[in-house]
Design a protein around this motif. Structure first.
Motif, short mmCIF file in Angstrom:
data_model
loop_
_atom_site.label_atom_id
_atom_site.label_comp_id
_atom_site.label_asym_id
_atom_site.label_seq_id
_atom_site.Cartn_x
_atom_site.Cartn_y
_atom_site.Cartn_z
N MET A 149 0.83 -1.21 0.00
CA MET A 149 0.00 0.00 0.00
C MET A 149 0.86 1.26 0.00
O MET A 149 0.55 2.24 -0.68
CB MET A 149 -0.93 -0.01 1.23
CG MET A 149 -2.00 -1.08 1.18
SD MET A 149 -3.05 -0.95 -0.29
CE MET A 149 -3.85 0.62 0.03
N ALA A 150 1.94 1.23 0.76
CA ALA A 150 2.83 2.40 0.81
C ALA A 150 3.42 2.68 -0.56
O ALA A 150 3.55 3.83 -0.98
CB ALA A 150 3.93 2.18 1.84
N ARG A 153 0.87 4.28 -2.86
CA ARG A 153 0.58 5.68 -2.55
C ARG A 153 1.74 6.59 -2.93
O ARG A 153 1.54 7.80 -3.11
CB ARG A 153 0.29 5.83 -1.06
CG ARG A 153 -0.97 5.12 -0.58
CD ARG A 153 -1.29 5.53 0.84
NE ARG A 153 -2.42 4.78 1.36
CZ ARG A 153 -2.30 3.77 2.23
NH1 ARG A 153 -1.10 3.42 2.66
NH2 ARG A 153 -3.36 3.13 2.65
N LYS A 154 2.93 6.02 -3.01
CA LYS A 154 4.11 6.83 -3.29
C LYS A 154 4.27 7.03 -4.79
O LYS A 154 4.37 6.07 -5.54
CB LYS A 154 5.36 6.12 -2.73
CG LYS A 154 6.65 6.90 -2.93
CD LYS A 154 7.82 6.12 -2.35
CE LYS A 154 9.13 6.84 -2.56
NZ LYS A 154 10.28 6.06 -2.02
#
Length: 220
Positions: A149-150, A153-154
């Motif tokens: 998920m990180a 989002r990045k």
């Protein structure tokens, strides 16, 4: 008198058939004992290498292959996963490993792994993941899911055309002098661009820059 018949119980579902792939015999023995406690899970084979896993999957057609990533000599778990998925024998690959780097996760998922579980998970989580994988449902360990998920989002770093050119030369293993000659620029300019590339990719080595660039498909 009218004869009475006891209701016939519904047939039990077939157990999930598992192939274990880990290059450590002690780990396989532990998994075998652990999975043997579940009546709806059956281990049908064990493989100590990626090549053996591919061959046994084709022969035994398990529902799920529990795949470690690092397998010593020969192909690794990612390549074994890719070959198993490409063979289209109906087996789902569930990665079970100690490695949770972004690169490992990305490579395994891109190779076609149905799920990615860490060996630190509780047995109940492993059993649930196996049952989910058998039905083609994705299961990720919480730390793995957080990393995925990180990354989503990045935003991907934006490189200039020149920076991409230099990355391409880096991936060929060229040093600064050879890169300068190939691109008709000075070594000082190469060093300046490398500094900017490192900052954008969040790395501090040439190898790290190439690894991240490949992972994020930034190479020309």
């Amino acid at each position: 008198m009218t004869a009475t018949h006891s209701p016939v119980p519904p047939p039990s579902p077939a157990p999930v058939r598992i192939l274990l792939c880990d290059d450590h015999a002690v780990v396989r023995a532990g998994l075998l004992a652990l999975l043997g406690s579940e009546p709806d899970i059956e281990v049908v084979g064990e493989a100590g290498s990626g090549e053996e896993a591919v061959a046994l999957t084709a022969r035994l057609t398990p529902d799920v292959v529990l795949m470690d990533l690092q397998l010593g000599a020969g192909i690794d778990g990612v390549e074994a996963t890719r070959r198993i998925v490409a063979a289209a024998v109906g087996a789902h690959v569930l990665v079970l490993t100690t490695y949770d780097t972004d690169a490992d996760i990305t490579r395994a998922i891109e190779a076609g792994a149905t799920g990615y579980l860490l060996k630190a998970e509780r047995p109940e989580e492993l059993f649930a993941a196996i049952r989910s994988a058998a039905q083609g449902r994705t299961t990720l360990s919480p730390p793995v899911a957080s990393r995925v998920m990180a990354r989503m989002r990045k935003p991907l770093p934006t490189l200039t055309d020149r920076e991409r050119d230099i990355l391409g030369q880096l991936s060929r293993g060229l040093g600064n002098r050879d890169i300068a000659r190939a691109l008709f620029i000075s070594e000082a300019t190469v060093k300046t661009h490398l500094g900017r590339i490192y900052d954008k990719l969040g790395v501090d080595t040439r190898a790290g820059a190439v690894a991240v660039a490949k992972e994020q498909r930034l190479l020309p």
